[in-house]
Design an enzyme around this catalytic site. Structure first.
Site, PDB file in Angstrom:
ATOM      1  N   ALA A 144      53.419  42.998  10.284  1.00  0.00           N
ATOM      2  CA  ALA A 144      54.010  41.913   9.738  1.00  0.00           C
ATOM      3  C   ALA A 144      55.430  41.894  10.148  1.00  0.00           C
ATOM      4  CB  ALA A 144      53.787  41.606   8.471  1.00  0.00           C
ATOM      5  N   TYR A 145      55.979  42.921   9.687  1.00  0.00           N
ATOM      6  CA  TYR A 145      57.434  42.972   9.807  1.00  0.00           C
ATOM      7  C   TYR A 145      57.865  43.261  11.293  1.00  0.00           C
ATOM      8  CZ  TYR A 145      62.132  45.044   9.037  1.00  0.00           C
ATOM      9  OH  TYR A 145      63.540  45.273   9.034  1.00  0.00           O
ATOM     10  N   SER A 146      57.265  43.909  12.181  1.00  0.00           N
ATOM     11  CA  SER A 146      57.491  44.077  13.382  1.00  0.00           C
ATOM     12  C   SER A 146      57.548  42.570  14.103  1.00  0.00           C
ATOM     13  CB  SER A 146      56.741  45.023  14.301  1.00  0.00           C
ATOM     14  OG  SER A 146      56.977  46.436  13.534  1.00  0.00           O
ATOM     15  N   SER A 188      57.851  39.886  12.478  1.00  0.00           N
ATOM     16  CA  SER A 188      58.734  38.922  12.226  1.00  0.00           C
ATOM     17  C   SER A 188      59.991  39.123  12.934  1.00  0.00           C
ATOM     18  CB  SER A 188      58.803  38.695  10.708  1.00  0.00           C
ATOM     19  OG  SER A 188      59.373  40.170  10.203  1.00  0.00           O
ATOM     20  N   LYS A 189      60.369  40.528  13.079  1.00  0.00           N
ATOM     21  CA  LYS A 189      61.610  40.544  13.713  1.00  0.00           C
ATOM     22  C   LYS A 189      61.780  40.419  15.290  1.00  0.00           C
ATOM     23  CE  LYS A 189      63.720  41.730   9.845  1.00  0.00           C
ATOM     24  NZ  LYS A 189      65.056  41.012   9.616  1.00  0.00           N
TER      25      LYS A 189
END
Length: 249
Positions: free
Chosen positions: A155-157, A159-160
């Site tokens: 999710a974080y990867s 989004s960035k």
């Protein structure tokens, strides 16, 4: 320490009460800027934020995932300072760590809502004024995870990576004016976002950094100041690496 002149400029910083955003706010104020901090929680800002002169400081409770909240923050900033010359998108959440096949759907949506939608909302809100004045600097805080993809952090990867793509797209759209849109991709820094991930994941991130240590928020702020300065008059749609040698491209 390099110095940049931000006298007469208004800088809006999301997530500016703590961590990376607070370090940037401090450097901006020292460099002469008036600083508006748009943060979800303005109840306990770092001491360095509260040391900014009251006449040059504005704290606005802002949920960047909500467009109307961002628009209200913009209105409050313009009411006090008259404009926004520089936007720093520092607000972000990590979300839980774990395999994609088991990742909670609600946590996925929250990460995208803050990291991706939040960046979209703030850019969408400030860009018209920048276009009208033919001046602006936008710096989006992405992550090395957006370039390389961290396992158990889909999710974080994701989004960035989206923030990087958004930066490139918007930079091209505004290249005909004196507006620069860039992003930075730092390695992990010891901020409150560490509270959202496991110690094993923290050690995994550290093991990937050739420098053998985490980046400091002050080092990130140093990079951001030049990217956000008037001196950065040509480069736009670019990605600046602050990964301690981790980045492979």
């Amino acid at each position: 320490m390099n110095s940049y002149d931000f006298s007469g400029q208004v800088v809006a910083i999301t997530g500016g009460c703590n961590g990376i955003g607070a370090a940037i706010a401090d450097r901006m104020a020292v460099s002469g800027a008036q600083v508006a901090i748009w943060d979800m929680d303005i109840s306990a800002p770092e001491e360095r934020v509260m040391e900014i002169a009251e006449g040059d400081r504005l704290l606005v409770q802002t949920d960047v995932s909500d467009l109307s909240s961002v628009e209200a923050a913009q209105a409050a900033t313009e009411a006090k300072f008259g404009k926004v010359d520089v936007l720093i998108n520092s607000a972000g959440v990590a979300g839980p760590t774990g395999p994609l096949a088991e990742y909670p759907a609600d946590a996925w949506r929250k990460v995208q809502a803050v990291n991706v939608d939040g960046t979209f909302h703030t850019c969408r809100t400030v860009v018209p004024g920048m276009m009208e004045r033919d001046y602006g600097r936008i710096v989006n805080v992405a992550s090395i995870a957006g370039k390389e993809g961290n396992p158990n952090a889909s999710a974080y990867s994701t989004s960035k990576a989206a923030v990087i793509a958004m930066t490139k797209s918007l930079g091209k759209e505004l290249a005909g004016q004196n507006i620069a849109v860039n992003c930075i991709t730092p390695a992990a820094a010891k901020t409150r976002i560490f509270d959202q991930v496991s110690e094993d994941f923290v050690q995994f991130m550290l093991s990937k950094i050739p420098r053998g240590r985490f980046v400091t928020v002050e080092e990130i702020a140093n990079m951001v100041l030049w990217v956000a300065s008037a001196e950065n008059s040509f480069t736009t749609g670019a990605v600046f690496d602050v990964s301690g040698g981790r980045a492979t491209y």
